[in-house]
Scaffold this motif. Structure first.
Motif, PDB file in Angstrom:
ATOM      1  N   THR A  21       0.816  -1.248  -0.413  1.00  0.00           N
ATOM      2  CA  THR A  21       0.017  -0.280   0.265  1.00  0.00           C
ATOM      3  C   THR A  21       0.530   1.393   0.243  1.00  0.00           C
ATOM      4  O   THR A  21      -0.101   2.671  -0.033  1.00  0.00           O
ATOM      5  N   TYR A  22       2.152   1.246   0.141  1.00  0.00           N
ATOM      6  CA  TYR A  22       3.374   2.733  -0.085  1.00  0.00           C
ATOM      7  C   TYR A  22       2.491   2.930  -0.517  1.00  0.00           C
ATOM      8  O   TYR A  22       2.602   2.614  -2.426  1.00  0.00           O
ATOM      9  N   GLN A  23       2.868   4.658  -1.602  1.00  0.00           N
ATOM     10  CA  GLN A  23       2.533   5.406  -2.434  1.00  0.00           C
ATOM     11  C   GLN A  23       4.171   6.474  -2.023  1.00  0.00           C
ATOM     12  O   GLN A  23       3.886   7.013  -3.617  1.00  0.00           O
ATOM     13  N   GLN A  24       5.394   6.549  -1.989  1.00  0.00           N
ATOM     14  CA  GLN A  24       6.101   6.984  -2.144  1.00  0.00           C
ATOM     15  C   GLN A  24       7.341   5.767  -2.799  1.00  0.00           C
ATOM     16  O   GLN A  24       7.495   5.348  -2.480  1.00  0.00           O
ATOM     17  N   HIS A  25       7.870   6.850  -3.429  1.00  0.00           N
ATOM     18  CA  HIS A  25       9.293   6.277  -4.654  1.00  0.00           C
ATOM     19  C   HIS A  25      10.657   6.719  -3.643  1.00  0.00           C
ATOM     20  O   HIS A  25      10.278   7.251  -3.128  1.00  0.00           O
TER      21      HIS A  25
ATOM     22  N   GLN B 286       7.378   5.111   4.136  1.00  0.00           N
ATOM     23  CA  GLN B 286       6.512   4.284   3.483  1.00  0.00           C
ATOM     24  C   GLN B 286       6.983   4.109   1.341  1.00  0.00           C
ATOM     25  O   GLN B 286       5.768   4.773   0.830  1.00  0.00           O
TER      26      GLN B 286
ATOM     27  N   GLU C  34       7.337   2.094  -1.635  1.00  0.00           N
ATOM     28  CA  GLU C  34       6.993   1.384  -2.733  1.00  0.00           C
ATOM     29  C   GLU C  34       8.275   0.126  -3.006  1.00  0.00           C
ATOM     30  O   GLU C  34       9.389   0.663  -3.665  1.00  0.00           O
TER      31      GLU C  34
ATOM     32  N   THR D  81       4.991  11.457  -4.670  1.00  0.00           N
ATOM     33  CA  THR D  81       4.271  10.621  -4.127  1.00  0.00           C
ATOM     34  C   THR D  81       2.716   9.817  -5.554  1.00  0.00           C
ATOM     35  O   THR D  81       3.566  10.905  -6.402  1.00  0.00           O
ATOM     36  N   LYS D  82       2.515   8.815  -5.445  1.00  0.00           N
ATOM     37  CA  LYS D  82       2.006   8.630  -6.957  1.00  0.00           C
ATOM     38  C   LYS D  82       0.596   9.256  -6.921  1.00  0.00           C
ATOM     39  O   LYS D  82       0.060  10.083  -6.202  1.00  0.00           O
TER      40      LYS D  82
ATOM     41  N   PRO E 276      -3.442  10.035  -7.535  1.00  0.00           N
ATOM     42  CA  PRO E 276      -3.852   9.259  -7.370  1.00  0.00           C
ATOM     43  C   PRO E 276      -4.654   9.417  -9.275  1.00  0.00           C
ATOM     44  O   PRO E 276      -5.197  10.099  -9.350  1.00  0.00           O
TER      45      PRO E 276
END
Length: 191
Positions: free
Chosen positions: A18-22, A114, A116, A186-187, A189
């Protein structure tokens, strides 16, 4: 017992999906961004692992846990927490449990920020496992030359992957410690 240990291995894997950071640097591009550190981690991987864990803990080794609390050990590892010399136990961990030490630091950093996993990360780990599996299969069939070849390739692959992982971890710690948040994206949405 740490929160990581209470959650269980399966729960940690599900949470990481569920992590969103690169990551601030890609797995394969990290060695190009800091080739000196990559070479250092290639030739002195345990020392680099020790340094990265210390740096991850912001040099406060009183917070040290075996394998960054990642391993579900059947007993509480009291020696590591209750001793007056956590630097010694970190040295023992990085020397004798190097893969767990390296991945423990990476996973702890990944959880804190967090971050990914990418498809490349997953593929590389599967490749290393696959080469080791072929080595075992050839060895069990009695084909020692092919088994030894696969084992040598697996070792070479492991060394390269260690260097990439540790360089990527170092660059992410640079971003964390020096406030380089431009790379933490952050990705967006989907609309």
């Amino acid at each position: 017992m740490s929160g990581h240990q209470e959650e269980g291995l399966e729960g940690r894997f599900e949470r990481r999906e569920t992590y969103q950071q690169h990551w601030s640097s890609g797995f394969w591009s990290s060695p190009c961004e800091d080739p000196g550190f990559c070479l250092l981690s290639l030739f002195c991987s345990q020392c680099v692992s020790y340094h990265l864990r210390s740096r991850y803990l912001k040099y406060d080794l009183s917070r040290y846990e075996c394998c960054a609390g990642e391993q579900d050990l059947p007993m509480e590892c009291c020696y590591c927490r209750d001793t007056a010399c956590p630097w010694f136990w970190l040295g023992v961990e990085t020397t004798f449990c190097h893969p767990m030490s390296m991945m423990g630091t990476r996973n702890a950093l990944q959880d804190d920020l967090q971050l990914e996993n990418t498809c490349a990360d997953k593929s590389i780990f599967c490749l290393m496992f696959g080469v080791r599996l072929f080595s075992c299969l050839f060895r069990s069939c009695g084909c020692l030359p092919l088994a030894n070849f696969c084992e040598a390739q697996a070792n070479n692959c492991f060394l390269c992957v260690c260097a990439c992982i540790q360089t990527q971890t170092k660059l992410q710690l640079d971003a964390r410690d020096y406030g380089d948040t431009a790379h933490l994206i952050t990705k967006q949405p989907y609309a």
